[in-house]
Design a protein around this motif. Structure first.
Motif, PDB file in Angstrom:
ATOM      1  N   ALA A  97       5.918 -15.213 -90.440  1.00 49.32           N
ATOM      2  CA  ALA A  97       6.928 -15.413 -89.401  1.00 49.32           C
ATOM      3  C   ALA A  97       7.038 -16.854 -88.947  1.00 49.32           C
ATOM      4  N   ASN A  98       5.945 -17.596 -88.962  1.00 49.27           N
ATOM      5  CA  ASN A  98       5.963 -18.976 -88.477  1.00 49.27           C
ATOM      6  C   ASN A  98       6.053 -20.004 -89.596  1.00 49.27           C
ATOM      7  N   ASP A  99       6.282 -19.559 -90.823  1.00 42.57           N
ATOM      8  CA  ASP A  99       6.407 -20.460 -91.958  1.00 42.57           C
ATOM      9  C   ASP A  99       7.889 -20.781 -92.167  1.00 42.57           C
ATOM     10  N   THR A 100       8.285 -21.999 -91.812  1.00 47.26           N
ATOM     11  CA  THR A 100       9.703 -22.358 -91.893  1.00 47.26           C
ATOM     12  C   THR A 100      10.195 -22.491 -93.327  1.00 47.26           C
ATOM     13  N   ASP A 101       9.298 -22.498 -94.301  1.00 43.87           N
ATOM     14  CA  ASP A 101       9.706 -22.595 -95.691  1.00 43.87           C
ATOM     15  C   ASP A 101       9.905 -21.235 -96.346  1.00 43.87           C
ATOM     16  N   VAL A 102       9.659 -20.158 -95.603  1.00 45.11           N
ATOM     17  CA  VAL A 102       9.854 -18.808 -96.122  1.00 45.11           C
ATOM     18  C   VAL A 102      11.133 -18.242 -95.518  1.00 45.11           C
ATOM     19  N   THR A 103      12.059 -17.822 -96.357  1.00 46.01           N
ATOM     20  CA  THR A 103      13.291 -17.208 -95.887  1.00 46.01           C
ATOM     21  C   THR A 103      13.549 -15.922 -96.661  1.00 46.01           C
ATOM     22  N   ILE A 104      14.253 -15.013 -96.020  1.00 48.83           N
ATOM     23  CA  ILE A 104      14.662 -13.765 -96.650  1.00 48.83           C
ATOM     24  C   ILE A 104      16.133 -13.906 -97.020  1.00 48.83           C
ATOM     25  N   ILE A 105      16.446 -13.596 -98.266  1.00 47.61           N
ATOM     26  CA  ILE A 105      17.779 -13.826 -98.793  1.00 47.61           C
ATOM     27  C   ILE A 105      18.659 -12.604 -98.565  1.00 47.61           C
ATOM     28  N   GLY A 106      19.853 -12.829 -98.021  1.00 50.82           N
ATOM     29  CA  GLY A 106      20.852 -11.777 -97.880  1.00 50.82           C
ATOM     30  C   GLY A 106      22.012 -12.020 -98.827  1.00 50.82           C
ATOM     31  N   ARG A 107      22.534 -10.935 -99.425  1.00 48.16           N
ATOM     32  CA  ARG A 107      23.612 -11.038-100.411  1.00 48.16           C
ATOM     33  C   ARG A 107      24.772 -10.126-100.010  1.00 48.16           C
ATOM     34  N   PRO A 108      26.000 -10.474-100.376  1.00 43.45           N
ATOM     35  CA  PRO A 108      27.139  -9.609-100.012  1.00 43.45           C
ATOM     36  C   PRO A 108      27.197  -8.315-100.809  1.00 43.45           C
ATOM     37  N   ILE A 109      26.671  -8.300-102.032  1.00 40.42           N
ATOM     38  CA  ILE A 109      26.632  -7.109-102.874  1.00 40.42           C
ATOM     39  C   ILE A 109      25.279  -7.072-103.574  1.00 40.42           C
ATOM     40  N   PRO A 110      24.851  -5.920-104.100  1.00 37.91           N
ATOM     41  CA  PRO A 110      23.575  -5.879-104.819  1.00 37.91           C
ATOM     42  C   PRO A 110      23.581  -6.856-105.995  1.00 37.91           C
ATOM     43  N   ASP A 170       9.063 -24.051-104.784  1.00 34.38           N
ATOM     44  CA  ASP A 170       8.097 -25.036-104.311  1.00 34.38           C
ATOM     45  C   ASP A 170       8.704 -26.435-104.195  1.00 34.38           C
ATOM     46  N   ARG A 171       9.743 -26.714-104.946  1.00 35.02           N
ATOM     47  CA  ARG A 171      10.272 -28.071-105.012  1.00 35.02           C
ATOM     48  C   ARG A 171      10.889 -28.528-103.685  1.00 35.02           C
ATOM     49  N   PRO A 172      11.803 -27.752-103.077  1.00 34.91           N
ATOM     50  CA  PRO A 172      12.302 -28.167-101.756  1.00 34.91           C
ATOM     51  C   PRO A 172      11.231 -28.135-100.675  1.00 34.91           C
ATOM     52  N   THR A 173      10.238 -27.276-100.833  1.00 31.51           N
ATOM     53  CA  THR A 173       9.145 -27.233 -99.852  1.00 31.51           C
ATOM     54  C   THR A 173       8.342 -28.526 -99.889  1.00 31.51           C
ATOM     55  N   ILE A 174       8.098 -29.053-101.090  1.00 36.51           N
ATOM     56  CA  ILE A 174       7.403 -30.334-101.217  1.00 36.51           C
ATOM     57  C   ILE A 174       8.172 -31.419-100.465  1.00 36.51           C
ATOM     58  N   ALA A 175       9.482 -31.410-100.600  1.00 37.56           N
ATOM     59  CA  ALA A 175      10.303 -32.428 -99.931  1.00 37.56           C
ATOM     60  C   ALA A 175      10.274 -32.264 -98.424  1.00 37.56           C
ATOM     61  N   ARG A 221       7.097 -33.119-109.537  1.00 39.96           N
ATOM     62  CA  ARG A 221       6.179 -32.929-110.667  1.00 39.96           C
ATOM     63  C   ARG A 221       5.986 -34.260-111.373  1.00 39.96           C
ATOM     64  N   THR A 222       4.794 -34.439-111.933  1.00 34.84           N
ATOM     65  CA  THR A 222       4.457 -35.655-112.677  1.00 34.84           C
ATOM     66  C   THR A 222       3.880 -35.334-114.046  1.00 34.84           C
ATOM     67  N   THR A 223       3.808 -34.047-114.394  1.00 35.02           N
ATOM     68  CA  THR A 223       3.291 -33.622-115.691  1.00 35.02           C
ATOM     69  C   THR A 223       4.257 -32.610-116.295  1.00 35.02           C
ATOM     70  N   ALA A 224       3.904 -32.111-117.477  1.00 36.41           N
ATOM     71  CA  ALA A 224       4.733 -31.108-118.152  1.00 36.41           C
ATOM     72  C   ALA A 224       4.497 -29.704-117.615  1.00 36.41           C
ATOM     73  N   ALA A 225       3.569 -29.532-116.676  1.00 30.76           N
ATOM     74  CA  ALA A 225       3.264 -28.205-116.146  1.00 30.76           C
ATOM     75  C   ALA A 225       4.441 -27.673-115.320  1.00 30.76           C
ATOM     76  N   PRO A 226       4.725 -26.364-115.406  1.00 25.48           N
ATOM     77  CA  PRO A 226       5.831 -25.796-114.633  1.00 25.48           C
ATOM     78  C   PRO A 226       5.581 -25.880-113.130  1.00 25.48           C
ATOM     79  N   VAL A 227       6.654 -26.088-112.381  1.00 23.96           N
ATOM     80  CA  VAL A 227       6.628 -26.053-110.920  1.00 23.96           C
ATOM     81  C   VAL A 227       7.691 -25.048-110.480  1.00 23.96           C
ATOM     82  N   PRO A 228       7.323 -23.995-109.734  1.00 21.85           N
ATOM     83  CA  PRO A 228       8.313 -22.992-109.324  1.00 21.85           C
ATOM     84  C   PRO A 228       9.475 -23.616-108.549  1.00 21.85           C
ATOM     85  N   LEU A 229      10.657 -23.042-108.719  1.00 18.19           N
ATOM     86  CA  LEU A 229      11.843 -23.562-108.047  1.00 18.19           C
ATOM     87  C   LEU A 229      11.652 -23.636-106.537  1.00 18.19           C
TER      88      LEU A 229
END
Length: 554
Positions: free
Chosen positions: A196-209, A431-436, A421-429
Motif C-alpha cells: 500500500a505504501n509503495d509508490t512504484d506498485v500500481t494496479i492496472i485497470g483496462r476498459p475490456i478484458p 524495474d526500469r522506470p522504478t530505477i529512474a 542496465r550495463t550488461t547483457a542480463a535481462p532487466v524487467p520492464l
C-alpha cells in the motif's frame, strides 16, 4: 555447376517496444493487391549511412524472418529477411529477384505464396555455384460459418403456443441472469495491503478484458466485484463505470467488510521539498484517474461525494494557483489543480487517509549549460525480447553501446546519468522506470530499434520515431525527435502517443526512441558501426539538452 541443398538456419525475430508489438504508422498500410517486390528508396541524402563492408564467404541461407511453419497474418504480401553469406551472390525468392547487400544481407517484400503451396523457394547463385532451399509457412485457419439450426415445425397449434410461452420464460430468465450478473457479488481489495505504501506498485485497470492499460490504482483500494472471466476481474468504480483488472489483483476481503464511504472534505496545499503537495482527504483509498493538460491536473475520483468547504493554501508563492472541485455524478467527483507553470511531473500516493498529489517543480536550469546538475535516466532497451536484423544483430546488442555513448555525451555536458542496465542480463520492464524514480531522475530516455509487423512494406517508411505516453512528456519527445533526425538523416516518422510500459511514469518526462529499423539491411549494418551509434546517441543528447533549455525559458 554444382547443386546442393542447405538447411535454412532460422532465427527468432521479436518485436520491439514493451509487452506489445511495435505500432505500425498509418502511413504504411498493408497493400490491397499483391505488388511487385520492393527495394528501398532513399528519403534523404545527408548525412549518408556508413558504407556496408563487403562479405564474400561460403553460401549459407539464414532466414531470420519468418521462421519455418510460422503463421503469416498478412493479407496478400509480406517481407522476408536474412542473409546468404556473400555480397557477390544473387538471390531469388519464389522467382522474384531480391537485392543482396554487400555484407550478404537481404530483405524482400513480395506476394504471399499460394495457400495450395504455402512455402518460399530460395535460389542463391554465385558463379557456377547454386544453393536451393525451401521454407514452409502456414496461414490462419479459415473461419467456418455455423450451420443454421434445423427448422422446427409444430405438430399442432397447442404445441406451438406452449413452445412460444416456454421461449418467453427462457428469455425472461436470461434477462434476469444478465441483470444479476451486472450487480455486485462482493467486495475485493486491489493488490496486496503490504504494498500500500509503495509508490512504484500500481494496479492496472483496462476498459475490456485483455485491453490496453488505462487506469492506475494504488494497492489497498476496495471496490465492488461484478464477476470474474478469462483471467480478469470486472470491478465497479462507481455507478457508471466498470473496468477490468487482472484476476490475481482482486483479493477477497475479510467477511463483514463494507464498501467505504468516501467523502472529499476540506483540502489544503502545502509546500514540499520537490514542489507542492495537494492533500485531498477521502477517508479511504479511492479509485481515480489523472487527466493532464498544459497547466492543469484533473483528478476524477470514483465512488466519492465531494463536500469541500475550505481549501487552504499554505504559501502565497506556491506553484499551485488554485484547486477547484465539482460533483459530476451521484458518486463521482472532479478535482482540478491549476498550476502557474506547465506540468513537469507528479506522483499520487496515500498518507493518513488522504490522497496526496505531489506536484513536482521544474529544476533550476543554467541557460548556458542546460544539463548541468541534472539526473538523466538512460534505458538501453531489452532484453527480454527484442528484434533481430538480417545478419543476426540482436536489438539489445545495439542499444547497449548506444546507451553507453549517450551516457558519455550527457556526462560531458554536465549531467549525472543513471543506467537501467550495463550488461547483457535481462532487466524487467517494470524495474526500469522504478530505477529512474528512485534516482529522482529529471528525465527518462529509452533507446530502441524498430521493426514492422506482417503485411507492411518496410521499405516505404524506414525512418526515425519517438514515443511518449504522458502529456507532459510530449515536449521532450519532440526535441529528441528533431535531434535524431538531424544526426541520423533518416525519414522523420514523427512523434507518437503510445501506451508503452517504460514511459508510463509520472514523476519525470519519459520517452522511448526508435532511432532506426534494425530489420532493414542498410540500417542494421550502420548500427554495427561506432560512427552511427554515436550519431544516434548525439541526436538524443541534443534533443534532451534542447528540451531543458526551452524549459528554462518557455
Amino acid at each position: 555447376m554444382s547443386n546442393r541443398t542447405l538447411v535454412i538456419v532460422l532465427l527468432a525475430a521479436a518485436g520491439c517496444g514493451g509487452s506489445a508489438a511495435v505500432p505500425v504508422p498509418a502511413t504504411a498500410p498493408a497493400p490491397t493487391s499483391a505488388p511487385a517486390p520492393s527495394s528501398p528508396v532513399p528519403t534523404t541524402t545527408a548525412p549518408p549511412l556508413p558504407v556496408i563492408p563487403l562479405v564474400d564467404g561460403p553460401l549459407a541461407i539464414k532466414v531470420v524472418y519468418p521462421s519455418a511453419n510460422q503463421v503469416i497474418s498478412s493479407r496478400d504480401s509480406n517481407f522476408i529477411l536474412g542473409s546468404i553469406g556473400s555480397g557477390n551472390a544473387s538471390l531469388t525468392v519464389n522467382g522474384f529477384p531480391a537485392r543482396v547487400y554487400p555484407n550478404g544481407a537481404f530483405m524482400i517484400y513480395l506476394p504471399n505464396p499460394s495457400p495450395a503451396a504455402p512455402k518460399y523457394e530460395f535460389v542463391v547463385g554465385k558463379g557456377a555455384d547454386t544453393v536451393r532451399s525451401t521454407l514452409p509457412i502456414r496461414y490462419p485457419a479459415p473461419r467456418t460459418a455455423a450451420a443454421p439450426p434445423p427448422e422446427k415445425k409444430p405438430e399442432n397449434l397447442a404445441t406451438s403456443r406452449a413452445d412460444t410461452i416456454a421461449a418467453l420464460h427462457a428469455r425472461i430468465d436470461s434477462l434476469r441472469t444478465q441483470l444479476t450478473h451486472n450487480e455486485p457479488i462482493g467486495l475485493v481489495m486491489l493488490g496486496q495491503p503490504s504494498a500500500a505504501n509503495d509508490t512504484d506498485v500500481t494496479i492496472i485497470g483496462r476498459p475490456i478484458p485483455g485491453g490496453t492499460y488505462k487506469w492506475f490504482f494504488t494497492p489497498g483500494t476496495i471496490v465492488q466485484l461484478i464477476g470474474r472471466e478469462g483471467g480478469f476481474a470486472r470491478v465497479r468504480l462507481d455507478r457508471d463505470l466498470d473496468v477490468y483488472v487482472d484476476e490475481g489483483d482482486a483479493k477477497p476481503v475479510n467477511p463483514g467488510t463494507t464498501l467505504p464511504r468516501r467523502i472529499v472534505s476540506n483540502m489544503r496545499v502545502r509546500r514540499s521539498a520537490d514542489g507542492a503537495d495537494v492533500i485531498i482527504p477521502t477517508g479511504s483509498r479511492t479509485p481515480y484517474f489523472v487527466e493532464e493538460s498544459d497547466r492543469t491536473l484533473t483528478l476524477w475520483l470514483y465512488g466519492v461525494q465531494a463536500n469541500t468547504d475550505i481549501i487552504n493554501y499554505a504559501s502565497a508563492d506556491s506553484m499551485v494557483r488554485t484547486v477547484e472541485w465539482q460533483q459530476v455524478g451521484v458518486d463521482r467527483a472532479r478535482v482540478t489543480i491549476n498550476l502557474r507553470d506547465p506540468v513537469y511531473g507528479y506522483l499520487v500516493l496515500y498518507d493518513n487517509n488522504s490522497m496526496v498529489v505531489k506536484v513536482r517543480r521544474k529544476p533550476v536550469i543554467d541557460q548556458a549549460h542546460p544539463l548541468a546538475g541534472l539526473t538523466i535516466a538512460v534505458d538501453p532497451g531489452h532484453p527480454p525480447i527484442g528484434a533481430t536484423g538480417p545478419t543476426g544483430l540482436y536489438e539489445p546488442q545495439a542499444t547497449l553501446p548506444i546507451g553507453e555513448r549517450l551516457m558519455r555525451i550527457l556526462e560531458e555536458r554536465g549531467a549525472r546519468v543513471v543506467m537501467t542496465r550495463t550488461t547483457a542480463a535481462p532487466v524487467p520492464l517494470g524495474d526500469r522506470p522504478t530505477i529512474a524514480r528512485k534516482a529522482n531522475a529529471n528525465a527518462f530516455v529509452s533507446i530502441h530499434l524498430n521493426a514492422y509487423g506482417d503485411g507492411v512494406n518496410p521499405f516505404l517508411h524506414p525512418g526515425t520515431g519517438t514515443y511518449f505516453f504522458r502529456t507532459h512528456s510530449a515536449p521532450l519527445a519532440r526535441e529528441a525527435q528533431k535531434g535524431m533526425v538531424a544526426q541520423m538523416g533518416l525519414e522523420d516518422l514523427g512523434v507518437n502517443y503510445d501506451n508503452l510500459a517504460v514511459v508510463r511514469g509520472t514523476w519525470y518526462p519519459a520517452i522511448l526512441c526508435e532511432g532506426a529499423f534494425i530489420i532493414l539491411p542498410d540500417q542494421e549494418a550502420a548500427l554495427r558501426t561506432p560512427e552511427f551509434q554515436e550519431r544516434y546517441a548525439r541526436g538524443v543528447a541534443d534533443g534532451v539538452e534542447s528540451y531543458f533549455r526551452n524549459l528554462a525559458h518557455p
